[in-house]
Write a protein that holds these residues in place. Structure first.
Motif, mmCIF file in Angstrom:
data_model
loop_
_atom_site.group_PDB
_atom_site.id
_atom_site.type_symbol
_atom_site.label_atom_id
_atom_site.label_comp_id
_atom_site.label_asym_id
_atom_site.label_seq_id
_atom_site.Cartn_x
_atom_site.Cartn_y
_atom_site.Cartn_z
ATOM 1 N N ILE A 170 14.164 -8.465 -7.768
ATOM 2 C CA ILE A 170 14.861 -9.684 -8.179
ATOM 3 C C ILE A 170 16.289 -9.658 -7.662
ATOM 4 O O ILE A 170 16.810 -8.601 -7.305
ATOM 5 N N GLU A 171 16.912 -10.829 -7.663
ATOM 6 C CA GLU A 171 18.304 -10.966 -7.260
ATOM 7 C C GLU A 171 18.972 -11.955 -8.201
ATOM 8 O O GLU A 171 18.367 -12.956 -8.578
ATOM 9 N N SER A 172 20.209 -11.653 -8.585
ATOM 10 C CA SER A 172 20.939 -12.504 -9.517
ATOM 11 C C SER A 172 22.412 -12.525 -9.129
ATOM 12 O O SER A 172 22.905 -11.602 -8.486
ATOM 13 N N THR A 173 23.103 -13.581 -9.552
ATOM 14 C CA THR A 173 24.546 -13.656 -9.300
ATOM 15 C C THR A 173 25.342 -13.078 -10.468
ATOM 16 O O THR A 173 26.556 -13.036 -10.417
ATOM 17 N N VAL A 174 24.656 -12.662 -11.512
ATOM 18 C CA VAL A 174 25.324 -12.025 -12.662
ATOM 19 C C VAL A 174 24.705 -10.655 -12.916
ATOM 20 O O VAL A 174 23.530 -10.419 -12.639
ATOM 21 N N MET A 175 25.517 -9.770 -13.440
ATOM 22 C CA MET A 175 25.049 -8.432 -13.791
ATOM 23 C C MET A 175 24.055 -8.531 -14.946
ATOM 24 O O MET A 175 24.304 -9.224 -15.930
ATOM 25 N N LEU A 176 22.925 -7.871 -14.816
ATOM 26 C CA LEU A 176 21.915 -7.863 -15.864
ATOM 27 C C LEU A 176 21.903 -6.473 -16.504
ATOM 28 O O LEU A 176 21.912 -5.469 -15.805
ATOM 29 N N ASP A 177 21.868 -6.441 -17.811
ATOM 30 C CA ASP A 177 21.918 -5.181 -18.548
ATOM 31 C C ASP A 177 20.517 -4.597 -18.689
ATOM 32 O O ASP A 177 19.935 -4.577 -19.774
ATOM 33 N N LEU A 178 19.965 -4.136 -17.566
ATOM 34 C CA LEU A 178 18.630 -3.554 -17.552
ATOM 35 C C LEU A 178 18.725 -2.048 -17.745
ATOM 36 O O LEU A 178 19.591 -1.399 -17.162
ATOM 37 N N ILE A 179 17.849 -1.495 -18.539
ATOM 38 C CA ILE A 179 17.792 -0.050 -18.754
ATOM 39 C C ILE A 179 16.593 0.468 -17.967
ATOM 40 O O ILE A 179 15.461 0.005 -18.169
ATOM 41 N N ALA B 212 26.774 -5.292 -6.301
ATOM 42 C CA ALA B 212 27.813 -5.301 -5.268
ATOM 43 C C ALA B 212 28.408 -6.700 -5.206
ATOM 44 O O ALA B 212 27.692 -7.669 -4.975
ATOM 45 N N GLY B 213 29.702 -6.792 -5.442
ATOM 46 C CA GLY B 213 30.363 -8.086 -5.388
ATOM 47 C C GLY B 213 29.769 -9.054 -6.387
ATOM 48 O O GLY B 213 29.702 -8.783 -7.582
ATOM 49 N N TYR B 214 29.287 -10.199 -5.897
ATOM 50 C CA TYR B 214 28.699 -11.220 -6.760
ATOM 51 C C TYR B 214 27.178 -11.169 -6.751
ATOM 52 O O TYR B 214 26.517 -12.141 -7.088
ATOM 53 N N ILE C 159 16.862 -10.457 -21.816
ATOM 54 C CA ILE C 159 18.168 -10.368 -21.162
ATOM 55 C C ILE C 159 18.717 -11.774 -20.952
ATOM 56 O O ILE C 159 18.055 -12.619 -20.352
ATOM 57 N N ALA C 160 19.925 -12.025 -21.428
ATOM 58 C CA ALA C 160 20.582 -13.306 -21.132
ATOM 59 C C ALA C 160 21.195 -13.184 -19.747
ATOM 60 O O ALA C 160 21.719 -12.143 -19.384
ATOM 61 N N GLY C 161 21.110 -14.226 -18.967
ATOM 62 C CA GLY C 161 21.674 -14.159 -17.629
ATOM 63 C C GLY C 161 21.657 -15.499 -16.957
ATOM 64 O O GLY C 161 21.082 -16.455 -17.477
ATOM 65 N N GLY C 162 22.280 -15.562 -15.811
ATOM 66 C CA GLY C 162 22.302 -16.784 -15.030
ATOM 67 C C GLY C 162 20.992 -16.952 -14.285
ATOM 68 O O GLY C 162 19.938 -16.509 -14.740
ATOM 69 N N GLU C 163 21.068 -17.573 -13.132
ATOM 70 C CA GLU C 163 19.874 -17.804 -12.341
ATOM 71 C C GLU C 163 19.387 -16.481 -11.738
ATOM 72 O O GLU C 163 20.159 -15.741 -11.138
#
Length: 111
Positions: free
Chosen positions: A38-47, A79-81, A21-25
């Motif tokens: 986990i927690e991220s500031t970008v949406m992760l495309d997890l199935i 939710a939000g960011y 998965i490509a993603g931010g921090e």
């Protein structure tokens, strides 16, 4: 959200990479011997219920090297960011480092 768990979760400050998965921090929010969040500031495309490799980079103060976990997401929430996900740990190929890290977090957490 309060729930009773068989194994306590310990608050973490580790960083995480998910190579598929490509993603931010991505931060490891909490971990136990059976699961993690986990927690991220970008949406992760997890199935849900697919398996992913999690590369865990513990905080330097732990003096524990990085390790990998094979995990399956069981829930996600955006939710939000903020994006969060919960995983069940399927396998820990770096078992010794993983166990040392959970022991370190257990020791560090105030009782």
């Amino acid at each position: 959200m309060s729930e009773k768990r068989k194994h306590p979760r310990y608050v973490s400050q580790a960083k995480v990479r998910i190579p598929q998965i490509a993603g931010g921090e991505i931060l490891l929010k909490d971990i136990s011997i059976t699961g993690c969040g986990i927690e991220s500031t970008v949406m992760l495309d997890l199935i849900l219920h697919n398996q992913y490799k999690l590369e865990v980079l513990p905080e330097k103060s732990s003096k524990i090297g990085h390790f990998e976990l094979l995990v399956e997401p069981v829930w996600t929430h955006a939710a939000g960011y903020s994006f969060e996900a919960g995983f069940v740990i399927v396998k820990s190929p770096g078992g010794r480092q993983f166990q040392r890290y959970v022991d370190y977090l257990s020791w560090r957490q105030p009782q």
